[in-house]
Structures are given as structure tokens and as C-alpha cells.
Scaffold this active site. Structure first.
Site, short mmCIF file in Angstrom:
data_model
loop_
_atom_site.label_atom_id
_atom_site.label_comp_id
_atom_site.label_asym_id
_atom_site.label_seq_id
_atom_site.Cartn_x
_atom_site.Cartn_y
_atom_site.Cartn_z
N HIS A 182 0.84 -1.21 0.00
CA HIS A 182 0.00 0.00 0.00
C HIS A 182 0.87 1.26 0.00
CE1 HIS A 182 -2.72 2.88 2.45
NE2 HIS A 182 -3.05 2.95 1.17
CA CA Z 1 0.47 -0.38 -4.32
#
Ligand code: CA
Ligand code: V1P
Ligand code: ZN
Length: 390
Positions: A182
Site C-alpha cells: 500500500h
Molecule cells: Ca500499491
């Protein structure tokens, strides 16, 4: 005459400093700046350097890095030495700024950080000055760094610094992140503005996969007074996603975001740990599928800042980034899929010596993303986009 030399196509600029490459994070650490050497060797062996403007990246200055980072943190980064980590007088700051196993203090750390950050700042400025259409810094893309904290192998957030440059010229910038992790640092940096739309595709498991953030519901603090509400798009995935589902998902999500948001520039983080067979990753993508996301992003014809990111199986990182360079200079249909005889370190590419080894076949991973799950993600993104205007 350059007009004749490049009758159509885009002006592509390459921003790098070879002094980044010899830095060592330590014996067992997965991050290997040497993968940049391998990438450059491949790009040059294919002759792609003839199709780009090559720039030696400067080191970002302290003041440039202070556009995002706190001075206390930069001061620490500038003065800390490898032996200091165990000194009692440093222990408060080592803990406060999150140095340790993931973010070790190694020789030349400040040079390393300022050089990769300088490459991204330079690249962004070339786009702003209209001296380039597509600017590449494979040493950048370090998306986890926070304003006063190192995180996940990242110390200085070059992506935030580059995006801040683009925001001087463009009302809206879109950030796309195909690293398997992320893009939390970039998301958080622009959490409170509607001038950056962040979109990250990543493996998500709150408890068992770094950094544990980026759930579908996390879309930016939803206060009516926050213009940045709804401007973080997260596409959380499970293990083993394959080429066809990833490409289809990427096109649907990014196509919809482009249509709604209409950014003046795009920053694309190309973390190569989303490939199959990555030492840390758990997706099942081949080099061509990773590259298809780059190719699709390029079709919008918007000024494009391309950075690297993760990628822990160096031979495959260099394959992906060389292939993606060929897409950006429109040479992907010209170059041979066999690794050139002339390439340095050619032994690393055996036994197949192909730019496109069957990564998805080499480590069998079930695709834990059902069709229904992926359709649900696309639907949720469409719903989120209703809150956003271009
Ligand atoms: Ca990513
Ligand atoms: O899982 C963790 C931390 C350590 N635990 C307490 C939680 N760290 C991960 C960090 C991954 C960073 C990815 C960076 C990027 O997104 C951008 C450049 O790709 C981690 C892992 C892992 N398997 O996830 N650290 C390490 N492995 C590690 C292994 C050996 C030595 C040092 C770090
Ligand atoms: Zn990563």
C-alpha cells in the site's frame, strides 16, 4: 533536427545517478540498489538510451526535502552514522524516527536518499518546464516514508516531493501505485487535499502484510470540511492475482478515475514486487502484465512521472523496468525478447535468457481473488468516484 529524429511519440527523459547503486542496506536485507545497475545495463544493451534524454540526477537539497519532511528528521538523517544506532544518546531518535531492521542506518545513507529524491524532483521539473513528456527515475518510488519517519525501506518520500513540484503547474495530479504494498506515505501526505487523487493496488491483510493499511473503506478522512475526503482510492487484493484479472481491474479503475478526475499530470509508481516470484510479494504477474499497466497509463497522453519502488528479485525487477522503458520510448515492438549477448551480468538472466520468463508458472500460487470479489471492488470504486468532481 530533433523534430525529424522523433517525428511522433513522446519526449522521454531518464533521470539517474550511478552513485545510488553501490549502497548496501546490509547482508540479509531484501532492498538491493544494485538492481538499478542491472536495469541500466539491460536498457543500454538494448540501445534504449539513444531514444531518451539522459540526465545525471543532482542530489536533492536539504531545503527541497524540507518541502515535505520535518527538519528534526532531516537533521537526524544527515548526521547519523552506522555505529550510532546502539548509542544510548541516539536511542530516542532511532525509535522516534523508526530506524531499525527495515530502515537500517548504512554508509552513505543521506547521499543515497538525497540522490534518489533529486532524480524525482528533477524529473518532475522537466515535465513542468515542458522539456519532457515522460520522465523516468527508477531509483525513486519510495512510497512509505512519512514526514518525520522512515518506514518500509523508505526514508525520504521522493514521490511526495515530485508531486509537490507538479502541483505548482497542475491543478490536479493523479498518483497510481502498482507496488504490491500500500502506498501509505503518499496517501497520508495528500490526505487533506482534493488536488491529488491517490490510487493504490496492493495485497491487503491488516495483520499479516506490511503496512496493514489500505482497506477498501479507507478513502480519506470523511469530514465535511476536508476537501481531501474520498480522494484516496484503495484496491485491496488477495494472494495470487493473475495477469488477465489484474490488467482488467487496472483498466477499469484507472479508466474511471481518469474520466472523472481529469488530472493534468500522472505519477506512476511501478514497484516490481507485484511480479510473480518476488522475494516479498505474493501476486502472480508476468512482466508483460506489469508493463500493460504502464502502457495503458501512457495512452492518456498526460505528462507522466514514472518511478520505481519495491522489487526484491533483482533479475525480474530489471526485466520489468527495462521492458517498461521500452514501452515508454515505443520500442517494445522492436527489441528482441532474448536478453542481448552484450549485456553485463548476463549470467543473472539464465537459464532462459528471456525478457519474459514464465513467472506465473514458476511458483504456483492460487488466485484468491474471485471474479465476484474483483467486480465488487470495481463497483465500489465507481460509487466512490460519485463524490469526486474533475
Ligand atoms: Ca500499491
Ligand atoms: O513486515 C515488516 C515489519 C517488520 N515487522 C515488525 C513488520 N516489514 C516488511 C517491510 C516491507 C517493505 C516494502 C517496501 C516497498 O513497498 C517499497 C520500497 O516495497 C519487511 C518484510 C516483509 N517480508 O514484508 N521487512 C523485511 N521483510 C525484512 C526482511 C529482512 C531484513 C530486513 C527486513
Ligand atoms: Zn513494495
Amino acid at each position: 533536427n530533433l523534430q525529424i529524429a522523433r517525428p511522433k511519440g513522446y519526449r522521454v527523459s531518464w533521470h539517474a545517478n550511478p552513485a545510488v547503486e553501490p549502497h548496501h542496506f546490509g547482508q540479509s536485507h531484501p532492498m538491493k540498489p544494485w538492481r538499478l545497475t542491472l536495469t541500466k545495463q539491460l536498457v543500454m544493451a538494448y540501445g534504449m538510451h539513444h531514444a531518451m534524454d539522459l540526465y545525471l540526477a543532482r542530489a536533492a537539497t536539504y531545503e527541497e526535502m524540507a518541502d515535505f519532511h520535518e527538519r528534526d528528521y532531516l537533521d537526524f538523517l544527515q548526521q547519523i552514522m552506522p555505529g550510532d544506532i546502539d548509542k544510548p544518546e541516539q536511542s530516542d531518535n532511532v525509535v522516534r524516527f523508526n530506524f531499525g531492521d527495515d530502515c537500517p542506518i548504512f554508509d552513505g545513507l543521506y547521499s543515497y536518499c538525497s540522490l534518489y529524491a533529486g532524480g524525482t524532483v528533477d524529473a518532475a521539473r522537466k515535465l513542468c518546464n515542458d522539456q519532457s513528456d515522460i520522465a523516468i527515475n527508477w531509483s525513486g518510488g519510495l512510497h512509505h516514508a512519512k514526514k518525520a519517519e522512515a518506514s518500509g525501506f523508505c526514508y525520504v518520500n521522493d514521490i511526495v516531493l515530485g508531486t509537490l513540484q507538479l502541483l505548482r503547474h497542475h491543478p490536479r495530479v493523479m498518483y497510481i501505485d502498482i507496488d504490491v504494498h500500500h502506498g501509505d506515505g503518499v496517501e497520508q501526505a495528500f490526505w487533506s487535499t482534493d488536488r491529488v487523487l491517490t490510487v493504490s493496488f496492493h495485497k491487503y491483510d491488516k495483520d499479516n502484510f506490511f503496512p496493514g493499511t489500505g482497506a477498501r473503506e479507507d478513502t480519506g478522512p470523511a469530514h465535511p470540511l476536508n476537501p481531501g475526503a474520498h480522494h484516496a482510492i484503495n484496491v485491496p487484493l488477495n494472494d495470487g492475482i493473475d495477469d488477465d484479472s489484474y490488467i482488467a481491474l487496472f483498466k477499469e479503475v484507472i479508466g474511471a478515475c481518469m474520466k472523472t478526475y481529469q488530472p493534468g499530470a500522472i505519477v506512476l509508481q511501478c514497484g516490481a514486487d507485484s511480479l510473480g516470484c518476488d522475494r516479498l510479494g505474493c501476486f502472480n504477474l508476468n512482466v508483460r502484465a506489469h508493463g500493460a499497466c504502464v502502457a495503458y497509463t501512457k495512452t492518456f497522453g498526460v505528462p507522466l512521472l514514472v518511478v520505481g519502488g519495491g522489487g526484491y528479485t533483482p533479475r525480474n525487477v530489471s526485466r520489468a523496468w527495462a521492458h517498461e522503458t521500452s514501452i515508454l520510448v515505443e520500442a517494445d515492438n522492436i527489441i528482441d525478447s532474448t536478453i542481448p549477448d552484450s549485456v553485463a551480468f548476463r549470467n543473472h538472466f539464465g537459464p532462459d535468457f528471456s525478457l519474459f520468463p514464465p513467472l506465473s508458472e514458476m511458483r504456483k500460487l492460487d488466485n484468491k481473488n474471485t471474479r465476484a470479489y474483483l467486480e465488487g471492488l470495481v463497483e465500489a470504486v465507481h460509487e466512490q468516484l460519485r463524490y469526486i468532481k474533475g
